[in-house]
Design an enzyme around this catalytic site. Sequence first.
Site, PDB file in Angstrom:
ATOM      1  N   HIS A 147      22.369  67.509 -19.882  1.00 28.23           N
ATOM      2  CA  HIS A 147      22.389  66.105 -19.417  1.00 28.23           C
ATOM      3  C   HIS A 147      23.122  65.199 -20.407  1.00 28.23           C
ATOM      4  O   HIS A 147      22.557  64.307 -21.016  1.00 28.23           O
ATOM      5  CB  HIS A 147      20.990  65.578 -19.111  1.00 28.23           C
ATOM      6  CG  HIS A 147      19.898  66.069 -20.005  1.00 28.23           C
ATOM      7  ND1 HIS A 147      19.841  65.779 -21.341  1.00 28.23           N
ATOM      8  CD2 HIS A 147      18.806  66.828 -19.733  1.00 28.23           C
ATOM      9  CE1 HIS A 147      18.772  66.343 -21.860  1.00 28.23           C
ATOM     10  NE2 HIS A 147      18.128  66.991 -20.911  1.00 28.23           N
ATOM     11  N   ASP A 174      17.314  70.901 -13.851  1.00 27.39           N
ATOM     12  CA  ASP A 174      16.214  70.379 -14.681  1.00 27.39           C
ATOM     13  C   ASP A 174      14.905  70.422 -13.890  1.00 27.39           C
ATOM     14  O   ASP A 174      14.143  69.463 -13.834  1.00 27.39           O
ATOM     15  CB  ASP A 174      16.510  68.966 -15.163  1.00 27.39           C
ATOM     16  CG  ASP A 174      15.845  68.633 -16.497  1.00 27.39           C
ATOM     17  OD1 ASP A 174      15.015  69.429 -16.961  1.00 27.39           O
ATOM     18  OD2 ASP A 174      16.156  67.575 -17.068  1.00 27.39           O
ATOM     19  N   LYS A 181      17.269  77.155 -27.057  1.00 29.22           N
ATOM     20  CA  LYS A 181      17.301  75.755 -26.633  1.00 29.22           C
ATOM     21  C   LYS A 181      16.779  74.850 -27.739  1.00 29.22           C
ATOM     22  O   LYS A 181      15.646  74.986 -28.198  1.00 29.22           O
ATOM     23  CB  LYS A 181      16.445  75.575 -25.376  1.00 29.22           C
ATOM     24  CG  LYS A 181      16.231  74.122 -24.970  1.00 29.22           C
ATOM     25  CD  LYS A 181      17.537  73.445 -24.552  1.00 29.22           C
ATOM     26  CE  LYS A 181      17.327  71.962 -24.283  1.00 29.22           C
ATOM     27  NZ  LYS A 181      16.383  71.690 -23.199  1.00 29.22           N
ATOM     28  N   HIS A 208      19.433  69.371 -26.382  1.00 30.96           N
ATOM     29  CA  HIS A 208      18.938  68.076 -25.912  1.00 30.96           C
ATOM     30  C   HIS A 208      18.715  67.283 -27.189  1.00 30.96           C
ATOM     31  O   HIS A 208      17.802  67.573 -27.952  1.00 30.96           O
ATOM     32  CB  HIS A 208      17.641  68.300 -25.122  1.00 30.96           C
ATOM     33  CG  HIS A 208      16.888  67.059 -24.767  1.00 30.96           C
ATOM     34  ND1 HIS A 208      16.175  66.949 -23.592  1.00 30.96           N
ATOM     35  CD2 HIS A 208      16.686  65.882 -25.410  1.00 30.96           C
ATOM     36  CE1 HIS A 208      15.572  65.777 -23.540  1.00 30.96           C
ATOM     37  NE2 HIS A 208      15.874  65.117 -24.642  1.00 30.96           N
ATOM     38  N   HIS A 220       7.766  63.768 -20.281  1.00 30.09           N
ATOM     39  CA  HIS A 220       7.765  63.827 -21.742  1.00 30.09           C
ATOM     40  C   HIS A 220       6.450  63.365 -22.349  1.00 30.09           C
ATOM     41  O   HIS A 220       6.399  62.971 -23.507  1.00 30.09           O
ATOM     42  CB  HIS A 220       8.974  63.074 -22.302  1.00 30.09           C
ATOM     43  CG  HIS A 220      10.255  63.777 -21.991  1.00 30.09           C
ATOM     44  ND1 HIS A 220      10.650  64.917 -22.640  1.00 30.09           N
ATOM     45  CD2 HIS A 220      11.195  63.552 -21.041  1.00 30.09           C
ATOM     46  CE1 HIS A 220      11.785  65.347 -22.128  1.00 30.09           C
ATOM     47  NE2 HIS A 220      12.127  64.534 -21.154  1.00 30.09           N
ATOM     48  N   HIS A 266      15.568  71.197 -28.444  1.00 27.23           N
ATOM     49  CA  HIS A 266      15.038  70.072 -27.675  1.00 27.23           C
ATOM     50  C   HIS A 266      14.418  69.049 -28.613  1.00 27.23           C
ATOM     51  O   HIS A 266      13.675  69.397 -29.531  1.00 27.23           O
ATOM     52  CB  HIS A 266      13.995  70.558 -26.670  1.00 27.23           C
ATOM     53  CG  HIS A 266      13.682  69.551 -25.601  1.00 27.23           C
ATOM     54  ND1 HIS A 266      12.989  68.385 -25.862  1.00 27.23           N
ATOM     55  CD2 HIS A 266      13.977  69.522 -24.277  1.00 27.23           C
ATOM     56  CE1 HIS A 266      12.864  67.691 -24.742  1.00 27.23           C
ATOM     57  NE2 HIS A 266      13.464  68.357 -23.770  1.00 27.23           N
ATOM     58  N   HIS A 271      13.262  74.622 -16.067  1.00 30.61           N
ATOM     59  CA  HIS A 271      11.934  74.647 -16.677  1.00 30.61           C
ATOM     60  C   HIS A 271      11.083  75.553 -15.787  1.00 30.61           C
ATOM     61  O   HIS A 271      10.792  75.194 -14.641  1.00 30.61           O
ATOM     62  CB  HIS A 271      11.312  73.250 -16.705  1.00 30.61           C
ATOM     63  CG  HIS A 271      12.029  72.276 -17.595  1.00 30.61           C
ATOM     64  ND1 HIS A 271      11.457  71.756 -18.743  1.00 30.61           N
ATOM     65  CD2 HIS A 271      13.257  71.704 -17.510  1.00 30.61           C
ATOM     66  CE1 HIS A 271      12.300  70.912 -19.320  1.00 30.61           C
ATOM     67  NE2 HIS A 271      13.407  70.866 -18.583  1.00 30.61           N
ATOM     68  N   HIS A 296      19.712  75.149 -15.966  1.00 31.65           N
ATOM     69  CA  HIS A 296      18.758  74.269 -16.656  1.00 31.65           C
ATOM     70  C   HIS A 296      17.428  74.308 -15.909  1.00 31.65           C
ATOM     71  O   HIS A 296      17.103  73.425 -15.117  1.00 31.65           O
ATOM     72  CB  HIS A 296      19.304  72.842 -16.721  1.00 31.65           C
ATOM     73  CG  HIS A 296      18.528  71.940 -17.616  1.00 31.65           C
ATOM     74  ND1 HIS A 296      19.118  70.969 -18.391  1.00 31.65           N
ATOM     75  CD2 HIS A 296      17.207  71.844 -17.882  1.00 31.65           C
ATOM     76  CE1 HIS A 296      18.194  70.313 -19.075  1.00 31.65           C
ATOM     77  NE2 HIS A 296      17.015  70.836 -18.773  1.00 31.65           N
TER      78      HIS A 296
END
EC number: 3.5.1.5
Length: 570
Positions: free
Chosen positions: A274, A362, A219, A248, A322, A221, A138, A136
């Site tokens: 998660h 993450d 992915k 996610h 976010h 999201h 980024h 995971h």
Amino acid sequence: MPYKISRAAYAGMFGPTTGDKVRLADTELFIEIEKDFTTYGEEVKFGGGKVIRDGMGQSQVTRADGAVDTVITNAVIVDHSGIYKADIGLKDGRIVAIGKAGNPDMQPGVNIIVGPGTEAIAAEGKIVTAGGMDSHIHFIAPQQIEEALMSGMTCMLGGGTGPAHGTLATTCTPGPWHLARMIEAADAFPMNLAFAGKGNASLPGALTEMVLAGATSLKLHEDWGTTPGAIDCCLSVADEYDVQVMIHTDTLNESGFVEDTIGAIKGRTIHAFHTEGAGGGHAPDIIKICGQPNVIPSSTNPTRPYTVNTIAEHLDMLMVCHHLSPSIPEDIAFAESRIRKETIAAEDILHDIGAFSIISSDSQAMGRVGEVAIRTWQTADKMKRQRGRLKEEKGDNDNFRVRRYIAKYTINPAIAHGLSREIGSVEVGKRADLVLWNPAFFGVKPDMVLLGGSIAAAPMGDPNASIPTPQPVHYRPMFASYGKSLTNSSVTFVSQASLDAGLKGRLGVAKELVAVKNTRGGISKASMIHNDLTPEIEVDPETYEVRANGELLACEPATVLPMAQRYFLF
């Protein structure tokens, strides 16, 4: 008559043997050596006056006739498959034998031939594990890769393009152009890398072109809109091209609830990021999906383990990651809906019973890229202190618990993402991506990290000193991190469809491109080694209490952790 020495003297010379116990760092976890594949009295050891010398433990056999490139001597191997002692033979960047090294002309039972062309790595008193896989990522900053390598990770899978706002929040490398740039960039890094495309689309065309451009996975999201339609479309493309899907889910429950997401998945294999929910997902009950037989559930490390500081630090992390504003009440409510002490506490226990299968980072998006191993073992330690021995344990040790937890960041993410034929365990035939640890620093600070059989990173002292040990000692890149050795020691994983479409020739990259395989119907939660439990999960919508098969899952937050400030004074 054979010469006899005490266990303590033997351990000091050759490392622990069958029946000896080793403490892992400053935790309450103790492993016991289950079997010793070396031969008493015939052990090989390098050094002045030692065994690996011409005509003694070193034979005259050439490389062409079977001598290995490297022998790792007297290692305690900690793996999902067991905890045992052996020599390890490496050749052509892979593990070719595990067992007894030496000179077959002089010694019995040798299956690893040491010759004049063999290098020696002394692992007496050391632990060897498979390199970790962080599934995971980024890809916000390239500097993450060195940080991860120095912590014992040798494979990173995720998405991104740098500090773009889409990458700050989501693990996606969107579109063929960005995927090409990231695959090109991978040539610069001593790390096995794999990239995920964006999976949020209601029609398959754009997703297909990302798979053909090299995406190993897609992915979904919520920040891009994880609707039932997008879920169904993404999984359909994944099934066609044999790539994994990571999800996610929709924290705000705008396009449906957890039951709607389960319905849209339609029993197909999926990796749920998660799964507890603090990192995002249907509030407050996304954790229920860890009981689904087709869902591979994972954690990210900020909630690992549950401590007195966990809740307090998460709100600020959420606002930044976010792209939320503290001046907008709805943004505050969105953030607060994700942070629940009850589900985080339950996550600890679900890991301990083997219902959560994977731990990842993450990175820089509510996760610490250099702490995957640390947080995993802190969770294991907390659970032993709070819950005692696991019922599966045999003997006075923690071997099963250790095997369960190491699987969470080695073999299980490799299986989930179609890489387990290449990486994930200390096993003959697999890449020699290995990590050596001093037991006192296990999980915290490696002694050495190998990529493809070459040393890529290690702590090293002053280069101008007369010996390697004088201060300042810190982690430095080694020769597998430079030049063509870098591109020959690590690989970039891609989809099989992209290889068939000529991706390597089109991009002209130096690293080998290796296809992922068996990510869809051939695997499921049942494939997760030591972590395949599928309990029925219930979440109280008012109190957020979590029950598994009717049993309340509750534990206190830790106030003190091992593997923490004692190891990081500076």
